[in-house]
Write an enzyme that holds these catalytic residues in place. Structure first.
Site, PDB file in Angstrom:
ATOM      1  N   CYS A  88      -2.884  -0.232   1.056  1.00 26.69           N
ATOM      2  CA  CYS A  88      -2.252   0.434   2.029  1.00 26.69           C
ATOM      3  C   CYS A  88      -2.190   1.989   2.080  1.00 26.69           C
ATOM      4  CB  CYS A  88      -1.183  -0.264   2.752  1.00 26.69           C
ATOM      5  SG  CYS A  88       0.295  -0.172   1.871  1.00 26.69           S
TER       6      CYS A  88
ATOM      7  N   CYS B 189       7.785   3.985 -12.455  1.00 28.39           N
ATOM      8  CA  CYS B 189       9.281   4.274 -11.849  1.00 28.39           C
ATOM      9  C   CYS B 189       9.023   3.882 -10.378  1.00 28.39           C
ATOM     10  CB  CYS B 189       9.818   5.711 -12.284  1.00 28.39           C
ATOM     11  SG  CYS B 189      11.536   5.613 -11.932  1.00 28.39           S
TER      12      CYS B 189
ATOM     13  N   CYS C 177       3.843  -5.089  -2.564  1.00 33.49           N
ATOM     14  CA  CYS C 177       4.040  -4.042  -1.875  1.00 33.49           C
ATOM     15  C   CYS C 177       4.617  -4.553  -0.550  1.00 33.49           C
ATOM     16  CB  CYS C 177       2.734  -3.480  -1.363  1.00 33.49           C
ATOM     17  SG  CYS C 177       2.888  -2.222  -0.235  1.00 33.49           S
TER      18      CYS C 177
ATOM     19  N   CYS D  47       0.047   2.221  -3.492  1.00 30.00           N
ATOM     20  CA  CYS D  47      -0.507   0.801  -3.348  1.00 30.00           C
ATOM     21  C   CYS D  47      -2.053   1.050  -3.021  1.00 30.00           C
ATOM     22  CB  CYS D  47       0.042   0.096  -2.137  1.00 30.00           C
ATOM     23  SG  CYS D  47      -0.787  -1.563  -1.657  1.00 30.00           S
TER      24      CYS D  47
ATOM     25  N   CYS E  12       2.066  -4.002   2.693  1.00 34.26           N
ATOM     26  CA  CYS E  12       1.075  -4.698   3.126  1.00 34.26           C
ATOM     27  C   CYS E  12       0.989  -6.100   2.305  1.00 34.26           C
ATOM     28  CB  CYS E  12      -0.369  -4.067   2.633  1.00 34.26           C
ATOM     29  SG  CYS E  12      -0.668  -3.990   0.852  1.00 34.26           S
TER      30      CYS E  12
END
Length: 138
Positions: free
Chosen positions: A98, A118, A47, A95, A50
Site C-alpha cells: 500500500c 525502526c 501493516c 509497505c 492494508c
C-alpha cells in the site's frame, strides 16, 4: 508483491487520524508511546493500513530507541527510498503493497543482518500466533 492503488482519501476514511498521519503523511509518533514496544509474544506484525505481514516477531529486538525495532523483514514486504528531510540522508521504508510509511532502516542493528528497522507502532498491528491473520484490504 502487487501494489494496490487506493487514493489517500479512502485510506483517510478507513484509518484513525493518528495512523493516517504516520502511514500516509510520513509523520512520526513520539518515542516510547507505542504499546508494541512491550510486545513479546510470538506472532506477526502487519501493516495497519492494508494488513500485509511485514515482520515475524522473532525479528523484534529492544533497540533502546523507544520505537518497535526489527532486524529483518518478511520477504518482499517492504520497499525503500532515500529521505533527505533531516539534512543527512536516511533510508525510509514503506509497505510494499500500500505504500504506507513504516519508518527508517539503519545499519546499527544486531546480527545476523546488522540492520535496525525502526518502526512507528501506529503503522503496525500485532497478530499473535494462533489467531488468524486478517484478509488483506483491497
Amino acid at each position: 508483491m502487487t501494489p494496490i492503488d487506493k487514493p489517500k482519501a479512502e485510506w483517510k476514511q478507513l484509518l484513525e487520524p493518528e495512523r493516517y498521519e504516520v502511514l500516509f503523511k510520513e509523520a512520526t509518533e513520539r518515542a516510547g508511546t507505542s504499546p508494541l514496544n512491550k510486545e513479546k509474544r510470538d506472532g506477526t506484525f502487519i501493516c495497519a493500513a492494508c494488513y500485509l505481514p511485514l515482520f515475524d516477531a522473532r525479528f523484534k529486538f529492544e533497540s533502546g530507541t523507544g520505537w518497535p525495532s526489527f532486524y529483518d523483514t518478511l520477504p518482499d514486504a517492504v520497499d525503500t527510498k532515500r529521505d533527505f528531510r533531516l539534512v543527512w540522508p536516511r533510508t525510509e521504508y514503506h509497505c510494499a503493497r500500500c505504500g504506507g510509511h513504516q519508518g527508517h532502516v539503519f545499519e546499527d542493528g544486531p546480527k545476523p543482518t546488522g540492520l535496525r528497522y525502526c518502526n512507528n507502532g501506529l503503522a503496525l498491528q500485532f497478530v499473535p500466533d494462533g489467531e488468524t491473520l486478517p484478509d488483506l484490504r483491497s
